[in-house]
Design a protein around this motif. Sequence first.
Motif, mmCIF file in Angstrom:
data_model
loop_
_atom_site.group_PDB
_atom_site.id
_atom_site.type_symbol
_atom_site.label_atom_id
_atom_site.label_comp_id
_atom_site.label_asym_id
_atom_site.label_seq_id
_atom_site.Cartn_x
_atom_site.Cartn_y
_atom_site.Cartn_z
ATOM 1 N N ALA A 9 0.827 -1.209 0.000
ATOM 2 C CA ALA A 9 0.000 0.000 0.000
ATOM 3 C C ALA A 9 0.858 1.255 0.000
ATOM 4 O O ALA A 9 0.528 2.250 -0.663
ATOM 5 C CB ALA A 9 -0.926 -0.006 1.209
ATOM 6 N N SER A 10 1.960 1.217 0.729
ATOM 7 C CA SER A 10 2.850 2.377 0.769
ATOM 8 C C SER A 10 3.397 2.691 -0.616
ATOM 9 O O SER A 10 3.441 3.859 -1.036
ATOM 10 C CB SER A 10 3.993 2.106 1.749
ATOM 11 O OG SER A 10 4.887 3.198 1.795
ATOM 12 N N ALA A 11 3.801 1.656 -1.344
ATOM 13 C CA ALA A 11 4.332 1.861 -2.694
ATOM 14 C C ALA A 11 3.245 2.363 -3.643
ATOM 15 O O ALA A 11 3.503 3.237 -4.488
ATOM 16 C CB ALA A 11 4.924 0.556 -3.215
ATOM 17 N N LEU A 12 2.036 1.835 -3.503
ATOM 18 C CA LEU A 12 0.939 2.271 -4.366
ATOM 19 C C LEU A 12 0.548 3.717 -4.063
ATOM 20 O O LEU A 12 0.306 4.517 -4.979
ATOM 21 C CB LEU A 12 -0.267 1.359 -4.178
ATOM 22 C CG LEU A 12 -0.107 -0.082 -4.645
ATOM 23 C CD1 LEU A 12 -1.317 -0.911 -4.232
ATOM 24 C CD2 LEU A 12 0.097 -0.164 -6.158
ATOM 25 N N ALA A 13 0.474 4.050 -2.788
ATOM 26 C CA ALA A 13 0.068 5.402 -2.399
ATOM 27 C C ALA A 13 1.045 6.450 -2.903
ATOM 28 O O ALA A 13 0.656 7.588 -3.182
ATOM 29 C CB ALA A 13 -0.063 5.488 -0.882
ATOM 30 N N ALA A 14 2.303 6.079 -3.049
ATOM 31 C CA ALA A 14 3.320 7.016 -3.531
ATOM 32 C C ALA A 14 3.059 7.435 -4.975
ATOM 33 O O ALA A 14 3.593 8.456 -5.433
ATOM 34 C CB ALA A 14 4.706 6.385 -3.415
ATOM 35 N N ARG A 15 2.233 6.674 -5.694
ATOM 36 C CA ARG A 15 1.920 6.982 -7.086
ATOM 37 C C ARG A 15 0.730 7.939 -7.210
ATOM 38 O O ARG A 15 0.432 8.400 -8.319
ATOM 39 C CB ARG A 15 1.596 5.684 -7.842
ATOM 40 C CG ARG A 15 2.638 4.594 -7.705
ATOM 41 C CD ARG A 15 2.199 3.334 -8.439
ATOM 42 N NE ARG A 15 2.327 3.468 -9.879
ATOM 43 C CZ ARG A 15 3.421 3.196 -10.575
ATOM 44 N NH1 ARG A 15 4.509 2.762 -9.939
ATOM 45 N NH2 ARG A 15 3.470 3.343 -11.882
ATOM 46 N N VAL A 16 0.046 8.199 -6.107
ATOM 47 C CA VAL A 16 -1.197 8.973 -6.148
ATOM 48 C C VAL A 16 -0.894 10.468 -6.004
ATOM 49 O O VAL A 16 -0.277 10.882 -5.023
ATOM 50 C CB VAL A 16 -2.146 8.530 -5.018
ATOM 51 C CG1 VAL A 16 -3.460 9.300 -5.099
ATOM 52 C CG2 VAL A 16 -2.400 7.029 -5.094
ATOM 53 N N ALA A 36 -0.400 1.741 11.642
ATOM 54 C CA ALA A 36 0.358 1.255 10.486
ATOM 55 C C ALA A 36 -0.196 1.818 9.186
ATOM 56 O O ALA A 36 0.566 2.225 8.293
ATOM 57 C CB ALA A 36 0.344 -0.269 10.459
ATOM 58 N N MET A 37 -1.522 1.829 9.047
ATOM 59 C CA MET A 37 -2.153 2.366 7.833
ATOM 60 C C MET A 37 -1.806 3.831 7.643
ATOM 61 O O MET A 37 -1.437 4.267 6.540
ATOM 62 C CB MET A 37 -3.680 2.265 7.935
ATOM 63 C CG MET A 37 -4.292 0.910 7.880
ATOM 64 S SD MET A 37 -6.088 1.108 8.092
ATOM 65 C CE MET A 37 -6.402 -0.205 9.266
ATOM 66 N N VAL A 38 -1.972 4.590 8.698
ATOM 67 C CA VAL A 38 -1.738 6.032 8.610
ATOM 68 C C VAL A 38 -0.287 6.331 8.267
ATOM 69 O O VAL A 38 0.011 7.199 7.440
ATOM 70 C CB VAL A 38 -2.152 6.710 9.934
ATOM 71 C CG1 VAL A 38 -1.710 8.172 9.952
ATOM 72 C CG2 VAL A 38 -3.668 6.616 10.121
ATOM 73 N N LYS A 39 0.634 5.603 8.861
ATOM 74 C CA LYS A 39 2.049 5.809 8.575
ATOM 75 C C LYS A 39 2.388 5.417 7.140
ATOM 76 O O LYS A 39 3.186 6.089 6.467
ATOM 77 C CB LYS A 39 2.902 4.997 9.559
ATOM 78 C CG LYS A 39 4.395 5.183 9.366
ATOM 79 C CD LYS A 39 5.188 4.389 10.398
ATOM 80 C CE LYS A 39 6.690 4.567 10.200
ATOM 81 N NZ LYS A 39 7.467 3.787 11.197
#
Length: 215
Positions: free
Chosen positions: A44-51, A71-74
Amino acid sequence: MTVRVKICGLSTPETVDAAVAAGADYLGFVFVAKSPRFVSIEAASALAARVPPSVLKVALSVDADDAAFDAMVKAIRPDILQLHGAEPPERLLALKARYGIPLMKAIGVAEPGDPEAADIYRDSADLLLFDAKPPKSMAGALPGGNGLAFDWSLIAGHRPDMPWMLSGGLTAENVAEAIRITGAEAVDVSSGVETAPGQKSPELIEAFIKAAKAV
């Protein structure tokens, strides 16, 4: 007003990029282990970096504890926390105090009177999501993402005191009718843009967003 669109349950770079390119307003990431759309914290962290900042990131959970939310928020720095379980208003208030992030509360709808269940969240939620309530025959079903639609007339005259989205069984073929009947200003789709559970299609994502925003 142009209808806002949330694409939920994204799990690959290709579909995240497709949703952004097609004009999605919200992207949802599912942190529910038994869901076919589950993404790990690392993924999710890698995917969110694309947004891009113009698209809001939504973290979806079901009755998660504080450690899971931490964990989600971080990992993705979500713009919205989506609560799809049996979280009471007191839990929402505690989360709001802990993170200061807007909260979306899902409300299951299957029969008259169900939409009014949202009233207890008037002082704790920032956004509502009216979704199809799984039938009792679907033992162990997830609270959402089951590809089920409900009778849209049940919320046709219901106007909560906060922003809301429509979800449940929406597709490119029926979303215009759903918006017309309910007056929804925002819609949420997951299984309706998949070729198999958890397998998003860039083409279906584009078609859905185009259909919703053409209303």
